[in-house]
Design a protein around this motif. Structure first.
Motif, PDB file in Angstrom:
ATOM      1  N   TYR A  33      42.142-105.239  74.662  1.00  0.00           N
ATOM      2  CA  TYR A  33      40.700-105.449  74.654  1.00  0.00           C
ATOM      3  C   TYR A  33      40.331-106.179  73.368  1.00  0.00           C
ATOM      4  O   TYR A  33      40.926-105.938  72.312  1.00  0.00           O
ATOM      5  CB  TYR A  33      39.952-104.122  74.710  1.00  0.00           C
ATOM      6  CG  TYR A  33      40.342-103.243  75.883  1.00  0.00           C
ATOM      7  CD1 TYR A  33      41.362-102.301  75.753  1.00  0.00           C
ATOM      8  CD2 TYR A  33      39.698-103.347  77.106  1.00  0.00           C
ATOM      9  CE1 TYR A  33      41.735-101.504  76.820  1.00  0.00           C
ATOM     10  CE2 TYR A  33      40.060-102.547  78.176  1.00  0.00           C
ATOM     11  CZ  TYR A  33      41.083-101.625  78.022  1.00  0.00           C
ATOM     12  OH  TYR A  33      41.452-100.829  79.072  1.00  0.00           O
ATOM     13  N   PHE A  35      36.837-107.364  70.936  1.00  0.00           N
ATOM     14  CA  PHE A  35      35.447-107.014  70.670  1.00  0.00           C
ATOM     15  C   PHE A  35      34.888-107.900  69.558  1.00  0.00           C
ATOM     16  O   PHE A  35      35.612-108.352  68.677  1.00  0.00           O
ATOM     17  CB  PHE A  35      35.333-105.557  70.196  1.00  0.00           C
ATOM     18  CG  PHE A  35      35.952-104.539  71.107  1.00  0.00           C
ATOM     19  CD1 PHE A  35      37.304-104.254  71.023  1.00  0.00           C
ATOM     20  CD2 PHE A  35      35.185-103.861  72.039  1.00  0.00           C
ATOM     21  CE1 PHE A  35      37.893-103.311  71.857  1.00  0.00           C
ATOM     22  CE2 PHE A  35      35.760-102.917  72.878  1.00  0.00           C
ATOM     23  CZ  PHE A  35      37.114-102.651  72.785  1.00  0.00           C
ATOM     24  N   ARG A  95      42.132-104.159  70.347  1.00  0.00           N
ATOM     25  CA  ARG A  95      42.708-102.845  70.623  1.00  0.00           C
ATOM     26  C   ARG A  95      43.683-102.951  71.779  1.00  0.00           C
ATOM     27  O   ARG A  95      43.387-103.560  72.804  1.00  0.00           O
ATOM     28  CB  ARG A  95      41.636-101.806  70.946  1.00  0.00           C
ATOM     29  CG  ARG A  95      42.199-100.384  70.823  1.00  0.00           C
ATOM     30  CD  ARG A  95      41.240 -99.328  71.285  1.00  0.00           C
ATOM     31  NE  ARG A  95      41.236 -99.228  72.729  1.00  0.00           N
ATOM     32  CZ  ARG A  95      40.125 -99.213  73.455  1.00  0.00           C
ATOM     33  NH1 ARG A  95      38.960 -99.296  72.877  1.00  0.00           N
ATOM     34  NH2 ARG A  95      40.203 -99.129  74.746  1.00  0.00           N
ATOM     35  N   ALA A  97      45.767-101.819  75.025  1.00  0.00           N
ATOM     36  CA  ALA A  97      45.414-101.044  76.212  1.00  0.00           C
ATOM     37  C   ALA A  97      46.332 -99.843  76.381  1.00  0.00           C
ATOM     38  O   ALA A  97      46.160 -99.056  77.306  1.00  0.00           O
ATOM     39  CB  ALA A  97      45.484-101.930  77.451  1.00  0.00           C
TER      40      ALA A  97
ATOM     41  N   PHE B  97      40.697 -93.768  75.601  1.00  0.00           N
ATOM     42  CA  PHE B  97      41.293 -94.878  74.876  1.00  0.00           C
ATOM     43  C   PHE B  97      40.971 -96.232  75.502  1.00  0.00           C
ATOM     44  O   PHE B  97      41.210 -97.266  74.887  1.00  0.00           O
ATOM     45  CB  PHE B  97      42.807 -94.682  74.769  1.00  0.00           C
ATOM     46  CG  PHE B  97      43.570 -94.959  76.041  1.00  0.00           C
ATOM     47  CD1 PHE B  97      43.796 -93.954  76.972  1.00  0.00           C
ATOM     48  CD2 PHE B  97      44.073 -96.225  76.308  1.00  0.00           C
ATOM     49  CE1 PHE B  97      44.499 -94.204  78.129  1.00  0.00           C
ATOM     50  CE2 PHE B  97      44.791 -96.471  77.464  1.00  0.00           C
ATOM     51  CZ  PHE B  97      45.002 -95.464  78.377  1.00  0.00           C
ATOM     52  N   THR B  98      40.422 -96.248  76.709  1.00  0.00           N
ATOM     53  CA  THR B  98      40.054 -97.526  77.315  1.00  0.00           C
ATOM     54  C   THR B  98      38.613 -97.919  76.998  1.00  0.00           C
ATOM     55  O   THR B  98      38.195 -99.030  77.263  1.00  0.00           O
ATOM     56  CB  THR B  98      40.206 -97.481  78.844  1.00  0.00           C
ATOM     57  OG1 THR B  98      39.241 -96.574  79.387  1.00  0.00           O
ATOM     58  CG2 THR B  98      41.609 -97.042  79.238  1.00  0.00           C
TER      59      THR B  98
END
Lengths: 118, 112
Positions: A33, A35, A95, A97, B97-98
């Motif tokens: 991910y 951000f 981050r 997954a 955590f997702t």
């Protein structure tokens, strides 16, 4: 380990103009991910936008959009119609997954200071 | 809706003194909780994270410790502060955590 690089320590834009903030990252993972967070003078981190790596479509949130180039490992933020309230530090973050082993935490870039000229 | 609180907002402590920073989350249960530090001119560094009561993972060896005595409470502690502990400490939470991590207002710590 993953790294996030923001190569622009500071950017300046005229009010109502468009500005793009750059972010590149290094990872060997395929699922993750990304951000963008905004940190105004109050220093609270505020989520701007989120992108899942498995999605090809670029995320958008009102005046904020991203250009996600997975192969190039690039994740830039475009702010359209810049407003005085957009002035802040902007942080790109990654981050994994995968959970566990520290993967739950965010890896941040060093930030870009965005100045809005009235 | 969920809210996250941190206190104190500002703290000035002498070198060698103890530290206790508190973070609480409202409006959710069994959140993942995180402590980050932002030193001057640097990005954020993950210090600790917790997926449940009594479960703490440390990312950076140092003189700080963390505890989670209750489901929505996360505490950052030190027995003896160092000058290098000065910085801005941010607590964050996520559903799992997702999920996206949401940050509290932070604590500015100055060690003299």
């Amino acid at each position: 380990a993953q790294t996030v690089t923001q190569s622009q320590p500071e950017m300046s834009v005229q009010e109502a103009e468009t500005v793009t903030l750059s972010c590149t990252y290094d990872t060997s993972e395929s699922d993750y991910y990304l951000f963008w967070y905004k940190q105004p003078p109050s220093r609270q981190m505020i989520l701007v936008i989120r992108q899942e790596a498995y999605k090809q479509q670029n995320a958008t949130e009102n005046r904020f959009s991203v250009n996600f180039q997975k192969a190039a490992k690039s994740f830039s933020l475009k702010i359209s119609d810049s407003q005085l309230g957009d002035a802040a530090m902007y942080f790109c973050a990654y981050r994994s997954a995968n959970s566990g082993g520290g993967a739950d935490g965010l890896t941040f870039g060093k930030g870009t200071h965005l100045i809005i000229q009235p | 809706s969920q809210t996250i609180h941190q206190w104190p907002a500002t703290l000035v402590q002498p070198v060698g003194s103890p530290l206790s920073l508190e973070c609480t989350v409202e409006g959710t249960s069994n959140p993942n909780l995180y402590w980050y530090r932002q030193a001057a001119g640097r990005g954020l560094q993950l210090l600790f994270y917790s997926v449940g009561i009594g479960q703490i993972s440390s990312e950076v060896p140092q003189n700080l410790s963390a505890s989670r005595p209750q489901d929505r409470q996360f505490i950052l502690s030190s027995k003896k502060l160092l000058l290098s502990d000065s910085g801005f400490y941010l607590c964050a939470w996520s559903r799992d955590f997702t999920d996206t991590q949401y940050f509290g207002p932070g604590t500015r710590l100055t060690v003299l």
